[in-house]
Design an enzyme around this catalytic site. Structure first.
Site, short mmCIF file in Angstrom:
data_model
loop_
_atom_site.label_atom_id
_atom_site.label_comp_id
_atom_site.label_asym_id
_atom_site.label_seq_id
_atom_site.Cartn_x
_atom_site.Cartn_y
_atom_site.Cartn_z
N SER A 1 19.25 54.19 22.83
CA SER A 1 17.96 53.50 22.77
C SER A 1 18.14 52.00 22.90
O SER A 1 17.18 51.30 23.23
CB SER A 1 17.29 53.72 21.42
N HIS B 1 17.41 57.26 29.52
CA HIS B 1 16.79 57.11 28.20
C HIS B 1 15.47 57.87 28.14
O HIS B 1 14.45 57.41 28.68
CB HIS B 1 16.59 55.61 27.90
N GLU C 1 13.71 55.89 31.12
CA GLU C 1 14.25 54.63 31.64
C GLU C 1 15.64 54.92 32.22
O GLU C 1 16.50 55.46 31.52
CB GLU C 1 14.37 53.60 30.51
N ASN D 1 11.68 49.83 24.10
CA ASN D 1 12.07 49.48 22.73
C ASN D 1 11.95 48.00 22.45
O ASN D 1 11.78 47.59 21.31
CB ASN D 1 13.48 49.99 22.43
P1 NAI Z 1 20.35 63.12 15.73
O1 NAI Z 1 20.97 62.53 14.52
O2 NAI Z 1 19.17 64.04 15.60
O3 NAI Z 1 21.47 63.93 16.58
C1 NAI Z 1 22.73 63.42 16.91
C2 NAI Z 1 23.68 64.58 17.06
O4 NAI Z 1 24.91 64.10 17.63
C3 NAI Z 1 24.06 65.26 15.73
O5 NAI Z 1 23.85 66.65 15.86
C4 NAI Z 1 25.54 64.93 15.56
O6 NAI Z 1 26.27 65.97 14.92
C5 NAI Z 1 26.00 64.73 16.98
N1 NAI Z 1 27.15 63.84 17.14
C6 NAI Z 1 27.37 62.63 16.53
N2 NAI Z 1 28.51 62.10 16.99
C7 NAI Z 1 29.03 62.98 17.91
C8 NAI Z 1 30.16 62.98 18.73
N3 NAI Z 1 31.03 61.96 18.73
N4 NAI Z 1 30.37 64.03 19.56
C9 NAI Z 1 29.51 65.07 19.58
N5 NAI Z 1 28.40 65.12 18.82
C10 NAI Z 1 28.16 64.08 18.00
O7 NAI Z 1 20.01 61.88 16.68
P2 NAI Z 1 18.88 61.76 17.82
O8 NAI Z 1 17.63 61.29 17.22
O9 NAI Z 1 18.87 63.00 18.64
O10 NAI Z 1 19.47 60.53 18.67
C11 NAI Z 1 20.60 60.67 19.49
C12 NAI Z 1 20.69 59.50 20.45
O11 NAI Z 1 19.47 59.40 21.20
C13 NAI Z 1 20.92 58.14 19.81
O12 NAI Z 1 21.71 57.36 20.67
C14 NAI Z 1 19.51 57.57 19.73
O13 NAI Z 1 19.48 56.16 19.70
C15 NAI Z 1 18.92 58.09 21.03
N6 NAI Z 1 17.47 58.20 21.03
C16 NAI Z 1 16.80 58.66 19.93
C17 NAI Z 1 15.40 58.75 19.96
C18 NAI Z 1 14.64 59.26 18.78
O14 NAI Z 1 13.40 59.11 18.77
N7 NAI Z 1 15.27 59.86 17.79
C19 NAI Z 1 14.63 58.36 21.14
C20 NAI Z 1 15.44 57.98 22.28
C21 NAI Z 1 16.80 57.87 22.19
#
Ligand code: NAI
Length: 353
Positions: free
Chosen positions: A133, A154, A166, A204
Site C-alpha cells: 500500500s 495494488h 494501481e 493512499n
Molecule cells: P493480512 O495480515 O490479512 O495477511 C498477510 C498474510 O501474509 C498473513 O496470512 C501472513 O501469515 C502472511 N505472511 C506474512 N509474511 C509472510 C511471508 N514472508 N511469506 C509468506 N506469507 C507471509 O494482511 P492484508 O491486509 O491482506 O495485507 C497484505 C498486504 O496488502 C500488505 O502489504 C498491505 O499493505 C497490502 N494492502 C492491504 C490492504 C487492506 O485494506 N488490508 C489494501 C491494499 C493493500
C-alpha cells in the site's frame, strides 16, 4: 504535463492459461487469488503460516458458492474458478508461475527477502507484483538482480469488489512489465491506472487526510466515531465512514501505511500518525479481522448509535421560494419534491441576503 496515464495498454495481458502465484493469503491475497481464478488462471497460494493458504482456498470457494447462490455467477463458473485454486505448502510450489503477486506483511525487508527467493525460483520472464500500500516499489526492487520485472499491483479492499488497481512503476520497472500488468488487470475486469512509486501512490496519499482529520476530530472530542461515520456515510455520500473503513482495512495495516507515508515525506505534519490508532495497534485491536477496533465485532456486541436528532415529526415550512435554476437549486427542488415540501420558483433576481 503528460497525458493522464489511463491510456490503452500497449501490450496484451498475460494469457488466461498462465499460472498465477499469490504469496500471503490474508484478506488481500485471498481476494486477489479469487479475482485471478475467476479470470481463468490456475492460481497457487502460499502463506508462511501453516494451514493459512488452505483456509484461504476454503474461504474463497465458499465465497464463490455464495456468488452462485445469489445468481452473480453460474454454478459452472463458480465450480470452475474453485477448481483453479490450489494451496501449496512451500514457495517452491509457485515455480512455473508467469506472475507472482505478494500480499504479505507491510514491511520492506520481508518483501525484499521474499522477492529475492522468488527471483531464484521463477523463470527469468516471470513477472513480480507487490500489493504494497505504501512501501516504495523502487526500494523493494533494489534488492533484486532484475528489478525491471517488479511493479506494484495494488488492489483495494475487498479486492473482488473494488474496481481500481494501481499499477505502480518503480524507477527500474521495465515499462513493458507495467503495461502487461495494466492489460492483465483490465482483463481481470479491473480499472487499472498507472502510477509512479511516490509515497502512498495516488489513493493512499489522497486518503491520508481523510483518516487523519477524522482521528483529530475524535481526539479533540468533536464527536464520537458512530456520529462521524454516520455523517460521512449518510450526509457525505461515502460508502463507509472513516472509522468503519479503518476497522475494515485493519489498524495494523492502516497505521503502517500512515507511518510509511509520514516518514517518506520527512515527517510532514500533514501525515502525522495518530496516537489513538497507535494504541489500538498496541492493544491488538486491529479491527474487524480481530473482532475489535473502533467498534466491537464480537458476538452479541452492540453498535453504538450516532448522536443525531431523533427522527420525529418536525413542523414544515409553509412555502419555500427557490430562485435561479442552478444545479444546486434544482437538486434542492428534487429533494423537496421527494419529501412533499411545497416550493415555488421566484421570479426575477434573487433577493440579497
Ligand atoms: P493480512 O495480515 O490479512 O495477511 C498477510 C498474510 O501474509 C498473513 O496470512 C501472513 O501469515 C502472511 N505472511 C506474512 N509474511 C509472510 C511471508 N514472508 N511469506 C509468506 N506469507 C507471509 O494482511 P492484508 O491486509 O491482506 O495485507 C497484505 C498486504 O496488502 C500488505 O502489504 C498491505 O499493505 C497490502 N494492502 C492491504 C490492504 C487492506 O485494506 N488490508 C489494501 C491494499 C493493500
Amino acid at each position: 504535463m503528460g497525458a493522464p496515464q489511463t491510456s490503452r495498454a500497449a501490450l496484451p495481458p498475460l494469457p488466461a492459461t498462465a499460472r498465477v502465484g499469490v504469496v500471503g493469503t490474508g484478506a488481500m491475497g485471498a481476494g486477489i487469488a479469487q479475482v485471478a481464478a475467476q479470470a481463468g488462471h490456475p492460481v497457487f497460494l502460499y502463506d508462511q503460516q501453516p494451514g493459512a493458504a488452505a483456509r484461504a482456498v476454503d474461504g474463497i470457494r465458499a465465497q464463490l458458492a455464495r456468488l452462485a447462490d445469489k445468481g452473480r455467477l453460474s454454478p459452472a463458473q463458480a465450480e470452475a474458478a474453485s477448481a483453479r485454486l490450489a494451496p501449496v505448502d512451500s514457495l517452491a510450489g509457485l515455480a512455473g508461475a508467469a506472475l507472482v503477486v505478494e500480499a504479505i506483511v507491510e514491511n520492506l525487508e520481508a518483501k525484499q527477502a521474499l522477492f529475492r527467493q522468488l527471483e531464484a525460483l521463477l523463470a527469468p520472464d516471470a513477472l513480480l507484483g507487490t500489493n504494497t500500500s505504501s512501501i516504495s516499489v523502487t526500494a523493494i526492487g533494489a534488492a533484486l538482480q532484475h528489478p525491471g520485472r517488479l511493479a506494484g499491483l495494488h488492489f483495494f479492499n475487498p479486492a473482488p469488489l473494488m474496481a481500481l488497481v494501481e499499477v505502480v512503476s518503480g524507477l527500474a520497472t521495465d515499462p513493458a512489465v507495467a503495461h502487461t500488468l495494466f492489460a492483465t488487470a483490465a482483463a481481470w475486469g479491473k480499472t487499472p491506472v498507472h502510477a509512479r512509486s511516490t509515497p502512498g501512490f495516488i489513493v493512499n496519499r489522497v486518503a491520508r487526510p481523510y483518516y487523519a482529520e477524522a482521528l483529530r476530530i475524535l481526539q479533540e472530542g468533536g464527536a464520537d466515531c458512530a456520529t462521524l461515520d454516520a455523517l460521512m456515510r449518510d450526509a457525505g455520500g461515502f460508502r463507509m465512514g472513516p472509522f468503519e473503513l479503518m476497522d475494515l482495512i485493519g489498524h495494523d495495516v492502516n497505521f503502517a501505511v500512515t507511518r510509511s507515508v509520514w516518514s517518506a515525506f520527512y515527517h510532514d505534519p500533514r501525515f502525522t500518525p495518530s496516537l489513538i490508532q497507535q494504541e489500538l495497534v498496541e492493544a491488538g485491536f486491529h479491527g474487524r479481522k480481530r473482532g475489535r477496533g473502533f467498534y466491537d465485532y464480537r458476538d452479541g456486541a452492540q453498535r453504538p448509535a450516532p448522536a443525531v436528532m431523533a427522527d420525529q415529526p418536525r413542523p414544515q415550512p409553509g412555502c419555500i421560494v427557490l430562485w435561479d435554476a442552478s444545479d444546486v437549486a434544482l437538486a434542492l427542488a428534487d429533494r423537496l419534491h421527494a419529501r412533499g415540501v411545497a416550493y415555488t420558483w421566484g421570479e426575477g433576481p434573487a433577493p440579497a441576503d
